[in-house]
Design a protein around this motif. Structure first.
Motif, PDB file in Angstrom:
ATOM      1  N   ASP A   1       0.806  -1.218   0.000  1.00 52.01           N
ATOM      2  CA  ASP A   1       0.000   0.000   0.000  1.00 52.01           C
ATOM      3  C   ASP A   1       0.838   1.267   0.000  1.00 52.01           C
ATOM      4  N   TYR A   2       0.361   2.204  -0.764  1.00 53.20           N
ATOM      5  CA  TYR A   2       0.929   3.546  -0.874  1.00 53.20           C
ATOM      6  C   TYR A   2       0.578   4.315   0.401  1.00 53.20           C
ATOM      7  N   ASN A   3       1.544   4.962   1.003  1.00 52.20           N
ATOM      8  CA  ASN A   3       1.308   5.736   2.205  1.00 52.20           C
ATOM      9  C   ASN A   3       1.439   7.219   1.854  1.00 52.20           C
ATOM     10  N   GLN A   4       0.302   7.905   1.807  1.00 47.95           N
ATOM     11  CA  GLN A   4       0.294   9.312   1.397  1.00 47.95           C
ATOM     12  C   GLN A   4       1.038  10.209   2.364  1.00 47.95           C
ATOM     13  N   GLU A   5       1.078   9.847   3.622  1.00 47.16           N
ATOM     14  CA  GLU A   5       1.808  10.652   4.609  1.00 47.16           C
ATOM     15  C   GLU A   5       3.310  10.632   4.302  1.00 47.16           C
ATOM     16  N   TYR A   6       3.853   9.452   3.968  1.00 39.89           N
ATOM     17  CA  TYR A   6       5.270   9.357   3.613  1.00 39.89           C
ATOM     18  C   TYR A   6       5.557  10.161   2.354  1.00 39.89           C
ATOM     19  N   THR A   7       4.657  10.060   1.407  1.00 40.30           N
ATOM     20  CA  THR A   7       4.835  10.797   0.150  1.00 40.30           C
ATOM     21  C   THR A   7       4.804  12.292   0.401  1.00 40.30           C
TER      22      THR A   7
END
Length: 166
Positions: free
Chosen positions: A147-153
């Motif tokens: 899963d893509y983690n928008q917070e990290y991005t």
């Protein structure tokens, strides 16, 4: 706040109108970076709210968009397809489907303006340059979670030197 299919279809139509149609690979990366830019410009709110990006071999992908456009292979997508809202299975083993109504797939004017503002900047890059940029983000190296983690991005792109599109 937009649905992934709405964004995909708008990007396809707009890119074709500009004279730079996108492949499925390029579409996925452009959608990802539009979402990143939206996070940065709109107080951490994503552009795409109904689907998550997943980490695939060639970078971020929204599975449902990939599935609907995968028949194009690496060829440019010249127009959106008719998306299926639901399949109806009958007792006799036959099936029908109900497509989305066109109004259900319309973006609001603010989302269109946002995409229009950044799309041409992203279209300058070929798909594999966009793949390369997506892989520079540290989370894409973590294979323990798909899963893509928008917070990290968001945190990664807060640093302006990571913003290749500027």
């Amino acid at each position: 706040m937009a649905k992934a299919m709405n964004v995909a279809d708008y990007v396809i139509k707009r890119s074709e109108k500009i004279g730079q149609p996108v492949s499925n690979l390029k579409l996925q990366k452009i959608m990802c970076f539009l979402n990143v830019i939206h996070l940065l410009k709109c107080a951490k709110r994503p552009l795409i709210t109904d689907s998550n990006f997943e980490k695939w071999m060639y970078g971020p992908v929204i599975r449902s968009v990939y599935r609907d456009y995968s028949a194009n292979g690496a060829e440019p997508i010249v127009k959106p397809i008719r998306h299926i809202k639901e399949y109806i299975l009958h007792n006799d083993g036959t099936a029908d489907y109900k497509p989305y109504d066109e109004k259900e797939l319309e973006l609001d004017i603010e989302d269109k303006k946002f995409i229009n503002k950044y799309l041409e900047k992203l279209l300058r890059f070929n798909p594999f340059e966009l793949v390369k940029y997506s892989h520079e983000e540290p989370q894409w190296n973590d294979k323990s979670d798909i899963d893509y983690n928008q917070e990290y991005t968001y945190e990664y792109y807060l640093n302006k030197k990571n913003r290749f599109w500027d």
